[in-house]
Design a protein around this motif. Sequence first.
Motif, PDB file in Angstrom:
ATOM      1  N   VAL A   1       0.857  -1.194   0.000  1.00 35.72           N
ATOM      2  CA  VAL A   1       0.000   0.000   0.000  1.00 35.72           C
ATOM      3  C   VAL A   1       0.889   1.238   0.000  1.00 35.72           C
ATOM      4  O   VAL A   1       1.755   1.374   0.872  1.00 35.72           O
ATOM      5  N   GLY A   2       0.672   2.126  -0.953  1.00 34.36           N
ATOM      6  CA  GLY A   2       1.410   3.388  -0.957  1.00 34.36           C
ATOM      7  C   GLY A   2       2.912   3.187  -1.132  1.00 34.36           C
ATOM      8  O   GLY A   2       3.368   2.169  -1.657  1.00 34.36           O
ATOM      9  N   ALA A   3       3.686   4.167  -0.662  1.00 40.27           N
ATOM     10  CA  ALA A   3       5.128   4.163  -0.892  1.00 40.27           C
ATOM     11  C   ALA A   3       5.913   3.943   0.404  1.00 40.27           C
ATOM     12  O   ALA A   3       7.091   4.284   0.487  1.00 40.27           O
ATOM     13  N   ARG A   4       5.240   3.394   1.405  1.00 39.11           N
ATOM     14  CA  ARG A   4       5.910   3.131   2.694  1.00 39.11           C
ATOM     15  C   ARG A   4       5.464   1.791   3.246  1.00 39.11           C
ATOM     16  O   ARG A   4       4.398   1.291   2.893  1.00 39.11           O
ATOM     17  N   LEU A   5       6.274   1.299   4.160  1.00 37.87           N
ATOM     18  CA  LEU A   5       5.881   0.065   4.843  1.00 37.87           C
ATOM     19  C   LEU A   5       4.568   0.271   5.599  1.00 37.87           C
ATOM     20  O   LEU A   5       4.367   1.316   6.223  1.00 37.87           O
ATOM     21  N   SER A   6       3.711  -0.736   5.554  1.00 39.54           N
ATOM     22  CA  SER A   6       2.477  -0.703   6.351  1.00 39.54           C
ATOM     23  C   SER A   6       2.309  -2.040   7.061  1.00 39.54           C
ATOM     24  O   SER A   6       3.035  -3.007   6.800  1.00 39.54           O
ATOM     25  N   TYR A   7       1.305  -2.074   7.944  1.00 37.84           N
ATOM     26  CA  TYR A   7       1.043  -3.342   8.646  1.00 37.84           C
ATOM     27  C   TYR A   7       0.641  -4.449   7.681  1.00 37.84           C
ATOM     28  O   TYR A   7       0.786  -5.626   7.998  1.00 37.84           O
ATOM     29  N   VAL A   8       0.194  -4.088   6.486  1.00 36.36           N
ATOM     30  CA  VAL A   8      -0.156  -5.121   5.497  1.00 36.36           C
ATOM     31  C   VAL A   8       1.100  -5.881   5.068  1.00 36.36           C
ATOM     32  O   VAL A   8       1.080  -7.116   4.940  1.00 36.36           O
ATOM     33  N   ASP A   9       2.205  -5.165   4.867  1.00 35.95           N
ATOM     34  CA  ASP A   9       3.460  -5.838   4.501  1.00 35.95           C
ATOM     35  C   ASP A   9       3.891  -6.791   5.620  1.00 35.95           C
ATOM     36  O   ASP A   9       4.338  -7.914   5.354  1.00 35.95           O
ATOM     37  N   LEU A  10       3.760  -6.327   6.868  1.00 37.73           N
ATOM     38  CA  LEU A  10       4.144  -7.176   8.006  1.00 37.73           C
ATOM     39  C   LEU A  10       3.285  -8.447   8.023  1.00 37.73           C
ATOM     40  O   LEU A  10       3.776  -9.543   8.274  1.00 37.73           O
ATOM     41  N   SER A  11       2.008  -8.270   7.739  1.00 35.16           N
ATOM     42  CA  SER A  11       1.093  -9.416   7.770  1.00 35.16           C
ATOM     43  C   SER A  11       1.371 -10.373   6.608  1.00 35.16           C
ATOM     44  O   SER A  11       1.267 -11.597   6.769  1.00 35.16           O
ATOM     45  N   LEU A  12       1.717  -9.826   5.439  1.00 33.00           N
ATOM     46  CA  LEU A  12       2.047 -10.708   4.312  1.00 33.00           C
ATOM     47  C   LEU A  12       3.311 -11.513   4.617  1.00 33.00           C
ATOM     48  O   LEU A  12       3.422 -12.687   4.243  1.00 33.00           O
ATOM     49  N   PHE A  13       4.251 -10.885   5.303  1.00 30.11           N
ATOM     50  CA  PHE A  13       5.443 -11.615   5.769  1.00 30.11           C
ATOM     51  C   PHE A  13       5.009 -12.823   6.608  1.00 30.11           C
ATOM     52  O   PHE A  13       5.459 -13.954   6.395  1.00 30.11           O
ATOM     53  N   GLN A  14       4.107 -12.569   7.560  1.00 33.09           N
ATOM     54  CA  GLN A  14       3.675 -13.625   8.464  1.00 33.09           C
ATOM     55  C   GLN A  14       2.918 -14.732   7.728  1.00 33.09           C
ATOM     56  O   GLN A  14       3.083 -15.916   8.022  1.00 33.09           O
ATOM     57  N   VAL A  15       2.126 -14.343   6.760  1.00 32.09           N
ATOM     58  CA  VAL A  15       1.396 -15.329   5.945  1.00 32.09           C
ATOM     59  C   VAL A  15       2.395 -16.246   5.221  1.00 32.09           C
ATOM     60  O   VAL A  15       2.248 -17.482   5.220  1.00 32.09           O
ATOM     61  N   MET A  16       3.425 -15.654   4.622  1.00 26.55           N
ATOM     62  CA  MET A  16       4.413 -16.460   3.894  1.00 26.55           C
ATOM     63  C   MET A  16       5.201 -17.352   4.852  1.00 26.55           C
ATOM     64  O   MET A  16       5.456 -18.532   4.557  1.00 26.55           O
ATOM     65  N   GLU A  17       5.586 -16.815   6.001  1.00 26.82           N
ATOM     66  CA  GLU A  17       6.285 -17.623   7.006  1.00 26.82           C
ATOM     67  C   GLU A  17       5.432 -18.821   7.412  1.00 26.82           C
ATOM     68  O   GLU A  17       5.905 -19.950   7.491  1.00 26.82           O
ATOM     69  N   GLY A  18       4.185 -18.529   7.718  1.00 28.71           N
ATOM     70  CA  GLY A  18       3.289 -19.558   8.226  1.00 28.71           C
ATOM     71  C   GLY A  18       3.007 -20.644   7.197  1.00 28.71           C
ATOM     72  O   GLY A  18       3.022 -21.836   7.511  1.00 28.71           O
ATOM     73  N   LEU A  19       2.762 -20.221   5.959  1.00 31.24           N
ATOM     74  CA  LEU A  19       2.466 -21.211   4.913  1.00 31.24           C
ATOM     75  C   LEU A  19       3.675 -22.105   4.647  1.00 31.24           C
ATOM     76  O   LEU A  19       3.540 -23.311   4.435  1.00 31.24           O
TER      77      LEU A  19
END
Length: 238
Positions: free
Chosen positions: A163-181
């Motif tokens: 989202v946008g041009a900065r880190l957001s909590y969505v990026d953090l959550s996508l990290f966690q999704v990839m880790e978990g999967l």
Amino acid sequence: MQMEYALYYWPSIQGRGEFVRLALEEAGAAYVDVARQKKGMDALMAAMDASATPPFAPPFLKADELMIAQTANILLFLGARHGLAPRAEAGRLWAHQLQLTIADFINEVHDTHHPVGVSLYYEDQKKEAKRRSAGFIAERIPKFLGYFEQVLQNNDKRGGFAVGARLSYVDLSLFQVMEGLRYAFPKAMARMVPRYPALIAVHGMVAERPNIAAYLNSKRRIAFNEEGIFRHYPELDG
Ligand SMILES: N[C@@H](CCC(=O)N[C@@H](CS)C(=O)NCC(=O)O)C(=O)O
């Protein structure tokens, strides 16, 4: 030290609480993970009853006089407070929309090992879990990850963030999704992951954030296990 936040979540799993922990850690916020303290479970149970705005289930966050539940709702709040989401309405809603979609996906991850009943043991629903997981791997992982990959690619001229041009909590959550999967379905993910270069990139970018890297190396990060949402049962992978 005065704690800015009290996070209430089950003490032995990453679960949905992990999406909140990652945001608090990235923000460098002062927080206590209440149930992991002495007598913490008593405090968690008491807090659930004590609020005028009671949560249905953990995770929930106490911030001053506010008691906020629902993972995406907590992140909406933290995102605004700590610059982890766009300020403008359209961007704020877009981040929230993506987080709610992640929540939908997380529900489906949970249902791979508990397709019949939340209160039944995995051992009592293994056959159904196998069937559910096969469909999850064949159809749902590609549908959700394909969607998030497209979202990242549509925004890729702005630095690789969701989202946008900065880190957001969505990026953090996508990290966690990839880790978990990757933890839960290592074989399936090894096969599929090359289809998602932007998700791989966002995972790597988040893992290298100094606060996140320090957190992942700390005892505060609970290891994945077979009590949480992402569980590794080899018989469900493939
Ligand atoms: N939609 C809620 C779901 C909360 C939830 O299901 N929490 C789980 C732990 S991850 C729980 O303790 N559920 C108890 C229950 O559903 O009875 C969120 O995203 O926070």
